[in-house]
Design a protein around this motif. Structure first.
Motif, PDB file in Angstrom:
ATOM      1  N   GLU A 203      -5.282  -5.600   3.423  1.00  0.00           N
ATOM      2  CA  GLU A 203      -4.548  -6.522   2.542  1.00  0.00           C
ATOM      3  C   GLU A 203      -3.160  -5.971   2.214  1.00  0.00           C
ATOM      4  O   GLU A 203      -2.177  -6.714   2.181  1.00  0.00           O
ATOM      5  CB  GLU A 203      -5.311  -6.753   1.238  1.00  0.00           C
ATOM      6  N   PHE A 204      -3.091  -4.671   1.961  1.00  0.00           N
ATOM      7  CA  PHE A 204      -1.824  -4.023   1.622  1.00  0.00           C
ATOM      8  C   PHE A 204      -0.836  -4.153   2.783  1.00  0.00           C
ATOM      9  O   PHE A 204       0.331  -4.513   2.577  1.00  0.00           O
ATOM     10  CB  PHE A 204      -2.074  -2.544   1.288  1.00  0.00           C
TER      11      PHE A 204
ATOM     12  N   GLY B 271       6.099  -9.435   2.696  1.00  0.00           N
ATOM     13  CA  GLY B 271       6.949  -9.243   1.532  1.00  0.00           C
ATOM     14  C   GLY B 271       6.283  -9.644   0.227  1.00  0.00           C
ATOM     15  O   GLY B 271       6.941  -9.775  -0.804  1.00  0.00           O
ATOM     16  N   ALA B 272       4.966  -9.842   0.253  1.00  0.00           N
ATOM     17  CA  ALA B 272       4.222 -10.212  -0.958  1.00  0.00           C
ATOM     18  C   ALA B 272       4.053  -8.984  -1.860  1.00  0.00           C
ATOM     19  O   ALA B 272       4.198  -7.842  -1.423  1.00  0.00           O
ATOM     20  CB  ALA B 272       2.861 -10.785  -0.579  1.00  0.00           C
ATOM     21  N   SER B 273       3.725  -9.235  -3.088  1.00  0.00           N
ATOM     22  CA  SER B 273       3.510  -8.160  -4.049  1.00  0.00           C
ATOM     23  C   SER B 273       2.263  -7.345  -3.679  1.00  0.00           C
ATOM     24  O   SER B 273       1.237  -7.908  -3.297  1.00  0.00           O
ATOM     25  CB  SER B 273       3.337  -8.724  -5.458  1.00  0.00           C
ATOM     26  N   THR B 274       2.363  -6.046  -3.833  1.00  0.00           N
ATOM     27  CA  THR B 274       1.226  -5.157  -3.576  1.00  0.00           C
ATOM     28  C   THR B 274       0.649  -4.590  -4.877  1.00  0.00           C
ATOM     29  O   THR B 274      -0.294  -3.812  -4.847  1.00  0.00           O
ATOM     30  CB  THR B 274       1.652  -3.983  -2.677  1.00  0.00           C
TER      31      THR B 274
ATOM     32  N   LYS C 150      -6.279  -2.186  -7.642  1.00  0.00           N
ATOM     33  CA  LYS C 150      -7.676  -2.212  -7.203  1.00  0.00           C
ATOM     34  C   LYS C 150      -8.039  -0.917  -6.484  1.00  0.00           C
ATOM     35  O   LYS C 150      -9.122  -0.357  -6.695  1.00  0.00           O
ATOM     36  CB  LYS C 150      -7.925  -3.403  -6.278  1.00  0.00           C
ATOM     37  N   LYS C 151      -7.136  -0.452  -5.626  1.00  0.00           N
ATOM     38  CA  LYS C 151      -7.398   0.797  -4.909  1.00  0.00           C
ATOM     39  C   LYS C 151      -7.508   1.970  -5.878  1.00  0.00           C
ATOM     40  O   LYS C 151      -8.382   2.830  -5.723  1.00  0.00           O
ATOM     41  CB  LYS C 151      -6.296   1.046  -3.872  1.00  0.00           C
ATOM     42  N   GLN C 152      -6.659   1.989  -6.876  1.00  0.00           N
ATOM     43  CA  GLN C 152      -6.707   3.081  -7.850  1.00  0.00           C
ATOM     44  C   GLN C 152      -8.002   3.046  -8.653  1.00  0.00           C
ATOM     45  O   GLN C 152      -8.604   4.085  -8.927  1.00  0.00           O
ATOM     46  CB  GLN C 152      -5.496   3.041  -8.785  1.00  0.00           C
ATOM     47  N   ALA C 153      -8.456   1.857  -9.011  1.00  0.00           N
ATOM     48  CA  ALA C 153      -9.722   1.732  -9.745  1.00  0.00           C
ATOM     49  C   ALA C 153     -10.881   2.268  -8.903  1.00  0.00           C
ATOM     50  O   ALA C 153     -11.774   2.950  -9.424  1.00  0.00           O
ATOM     51  CB  ALA C 153      -9.968   0.279 -10.133  1.00  0.00           C
TER      52      ALA C 153
END
Length: 86
Positions: free
Chosen positions: A32-33, A40-43, A49-52
């Protein structure tokens, strides 16, 4: 007198279960990232989510759990999916 649960060992098993559950989720979020970067979408949401998922094994509720039930209840279905303790 019966044998009790070795909570230190149970905590380590629980952390391993978390790591196993999060591995495919991190792969999905990596995809997804990459797609977000390409378009150019927001990450921001993906990064959170990855950090959680990365933080899940260090949750203080794991350390403070003094029974099997409390340890199993600590499973965060929102980020990890279904509990393996069914």
């Amino acid at each position: 007198m019966g044998f009790g649960t070795n909570m230190a060992k149970a905590r380590e098993i629980h952390k391993t279960n978390i790591r196993n559950a999060r591995a495919p989720k991190l792969v999905e979020l990596d995809i997804e990232f990459q797609k977000a970067l390409e378009t150019g979408a927001s990450t921001t949401n993906i990064v959170a989510k990855k950090q959680a998922l990365r933080d899940a094994p260090a949750d203080s509720a794991i350390t403070s759990a003094d029974t099997e039930a409390k340890l199993k209840a600590q499973w965060n279905k929102d980020i990890l999916g279904d509990s393996p303790y069914v």
